[in-house]
Design a protein around this motif. Structure first.
Motif, PDB file in Angstrom:
ATOM      1  N   LEU A  69      77.876  46.373 -21.752  1.00 47.56           N
ATOM      2  CA  LEU A  69      77.618  47.302 -20.665  1.00 47.56           C
ATOM      3  C   LEU A  69      78.795  47.325 -19.692  1.00 47.56           C
ATOM      4  CD1 LEU A  69      75.683  49.197 -19.147  1.00 47.56           C
ATOM      5  CD2 LEU A  69      74.737  47.176 -18.009  1.00 47.56           C
ATOM      6  N   ALA A  70      79.329  46.153 -19.373  1.00 42.25           N
ATOM      7  CA  ALA A  70      80.424  46.067 -18.404  1.00 42.25           C
ATOM      8  C   ALA A  70      81.678  46.762 -18.910  1.00 42.25           C
ATOM      9  CB  ALA A  70      80.710  44.605 -18.080  1.00 42.25           C
ATOM     10  N   LYS A  71      82.007  46.591 -20.170  1.00 39.99           N
ATOM     11  CA  LYS A  71      83.269  47.151 -20.653  1.00 39.99           C
ATOM     12  C   LYS A  71      83.234  48.669 -20.812  1.00 39.99           C
ATOM     13  CE  LYS A  71      82.784  46.710 -25.695  1.00 39.99           C
ATOM     14  NZ  LYS A  71      83.399  46.158 -26.919  1.00 39.99           N
ATOM     15  N   GLU A  72      82.020  49.255 -20.765  1.00 36.81           N
ATOM     16  CA  GLU A  72      81.930  50.713 -20.818  1.00 36.81           C
ATOM     17  C   GLU A  72      82.698  51.360 -19.675  1.00 36.81           C
ATOM     18  OE1 GLU A  72      77.878  51.932 -20.897  1.00 36.81           O
ATOM     19  OE2 GLU A  72      77.480  51.094 -22.893  1.00 36.81           O
ATOM     20  N   LYS A  73      82.746  50.677 -18.527  1.00 41.30           N
ATOM     21  CA  LYS A  73      83.468  51.220 -17.371  1.00 41.30           C
ATOM     22  C   LYS A  73      84.938  51.437 -17.712  1.00 41.30           C
ATOM     23  CE  LYS A  73      84.158  48.463 -13.777  1.00 41.30           C
ATOM     24  NZ  LYS A  73      83.987  47.800 -12.464  1.00 41.30           N
ATOM     25  N   VAL A 103      72.222  42.742 -14.765  1.00 39.99           N
ATOM     26  CA  VAL A 103      72.644  44.141 -14.849  1.00 39.99           C
ATOM     27  C   VAL A 103      72.612  44.790 -13.474  1.00 39.99           C
ATOM     28  CG1 VAL A 103      71.981  46.424 -15.738  1.00 39.99           C
ATOM     29  CG2 VAL A 103      72.024  44.443 -17.269  1.00 39.99           C
ATOM     30  N   SER A 104      71.612  44.433 -12.676  1.00 40.92           N
ATOM     31  CA  SER A 104      71.529  44.998 -11.327  1.00 40.92           C
ATOM     32  C   SER A 104      72.715  44.577 -10.474  1.00 40.92           C
ATOM     33  CB  SER A 104      70.212  44.591 -10.656  1.00 40.92           C
ATOM     34  OG  SER A 104      70.226  43.224 -10.270  1.00 40.92           O
ATOM     35  N   ARG A 105      73.284  43.402 -10.759  1.00 35.02           N
ATOM     36  CA  ARG A 105      74.492  42.983 -10.025  1.00 35.02           C
ATOM     37  C   ARG A 105      75.661  43.916 -10.362  1.00 35.02           C
ATOM     38  NH1 ARG A 105      71.413  39.663  -6.886  1.00 35.02           N
ATOM     39  NH2 ARG A 105      70.803  37.740  -7.953  1.00 35.02           N
ATOM     40  N   LEU A 106      75.723  44.351 -11.613  1.00 27.04           N
ATOM     41  CA  LEU A 106      76.788  45.281 -12.004  1.00 27.04           C
ATOM     42  C   LEU A 106      76.602  46.635 -11.328  1.00 27.04           C
ATOM     43  CD1 LEU A 106      77.171  44.720 -15.866  1.00 27.04           C
ATOM     44  CD2 LEU A 106      78.256  43.471 -14.004  1.00 27.04           C
ATOM     45  N   ARG A 107      75.379  47.042 -11.185  1.00 26.21           N
ATOM     46  CA  ARG A 107      75.101  48.376 -10.658  1.00 26.21           C
ATOM     47  C   ARG A 107      75.079  48.436  -9.136  1.00 26.21           C
ATOM     48  NH1 ARG A 107      70.413  49.727 -15.195  1.00 26.21           N
ATOM     49  NH2 ARG A 107      71.876  50.305 -16.860  1.00 26.21           N
ATOM     50  N   ASN A 108      75.125  47.283  -8.493  1.00 29.30           N
ATOM     51  CA  ASN A 108      75.128  47.245  -7.032  1.00 29.30           C
ATOM     52  C   ASN A 108      76.520  47.626  -6.522  1.00 29.30           C
ATOM     53  OD1 ASN A 108      75.120  46.592  -4.293  1.00 29.30           O
ATOM     54  ND2 ASN A 108      73.799  44.818  -4.591  1.00 29.30           N
TER      55      ASN A 108
END
Length: 249
Positions: A243-247, A160-165
């Motif tokens: 979580l990713a597809k929420e974007k 998840v931290s990779r997505l938020r970086n």
């Protein structure tokens, strides 16, 4: 500083299509690097060593490199990766395997071509990580042997931290066009105008275009018991995907 795109090519996550897009924009400037075995992973020092012998490159693609990328003087990396619905990814792995040339196939691939999807999936659940939270394992980068790798709750948090970086660029296969438009906007200040021309590569032609239909077909072919086991074995990947597809929603 030399700006370099680093494509973390997660198996069956539209990576071949991504590579073809970069080859179109940077002809003859894309290089691939892999380890000795299909289950290997590349440490960042190995990536650095492999790059020592390379000169003319703008894009690097690798199935087996992992975060974090090495600090190399004179190179500014732009990491990218794609995520996918984990169970749909499993269906894609099966369809891909069925298309492989029949000579010299290993045992699980012979299962796919001769016995069908159920024994193929069952074998992988018992013997490999590729169908068990693989995207979480990949992004977490903790496990080194993809034959025995197993995801943990901490691995999910790392992924998840990779997505938020904000330094990482990523997309979702089911939102491919939107992902490419976002990537194009993010990279243009560093690489100039890019034409992310989409010519799908290595795609299973006989699969339905609708995700829900594909998932329904997969569930029917596997049966409720094996389907339920796949959901449990991919719980972290499902959380990561949602979580990713929420974007894009």
């Amino acid at each position: 500083m030399k700006n370099v795109i680093f494509h973390f090519h997660i198996f069956k996550n539209a990576g071949t299509t991504i590579d073809s897009i970069f080859e179109f924009n940077f002809p003859n400037q894309i290089i691939s690097m892999e380890g000795k075995h299909p289950w290997s992973t590349l440490e960042n020092n190995e990536v650095a060593n492999l790059l020592e012998a390379k000169q003319n490159f703008q894009v690097i693609t690798s199935h087996q490199a992992r975060f974090p990328l090495p600090n190399i003087k004179g190179i500014n990396f732009f990491p990218i990766f794609m995520l996918r619905h984990p169970l749909d990814r499993i269906g894609s792995i099966f369809e891909y395997t069925k298309r492989l040339p029949s000579e010299n196939l290993n045992y699980p691939n012979r299962l796919a071509q001769n016995k069908g999807i159920k024994p193929f999936v069952e074998w992988h659940l018992e013997n490999r990580a590729v169908m068990k939270n693989f995207q979480t394992i990949y992004l977490a980068s903790r496990e080194k042997d993809m034959r025995s790798a197993k995801a943990t709750e901490q691995d999910l948090q790392t992924a998840v931290s990779r997505l938020r970086n904000p330094q990482n660029s990523w997309g979702v296969v089911e939102y491919f066009d939107e992902s490419m438009l976002e990537l194009q906007a993010k990279l243009k200040n560093h690489f100039g105008p890019l034409e992310l021309k989409i010519v799908p590569q290595n795609v299973s032609q006989n699969r339905d275009q609708n995700l829900n239909v594909r998932l329904d077909n997969l569930r029917n072919n596997l049966g409720s018991e094996l389907w339920g086991r796949l959901i449990l074995e991919n719980n972290f990947d499902l959380q990561l995907y949602n979580l990713a597809k929420e974007k894009f929603n």
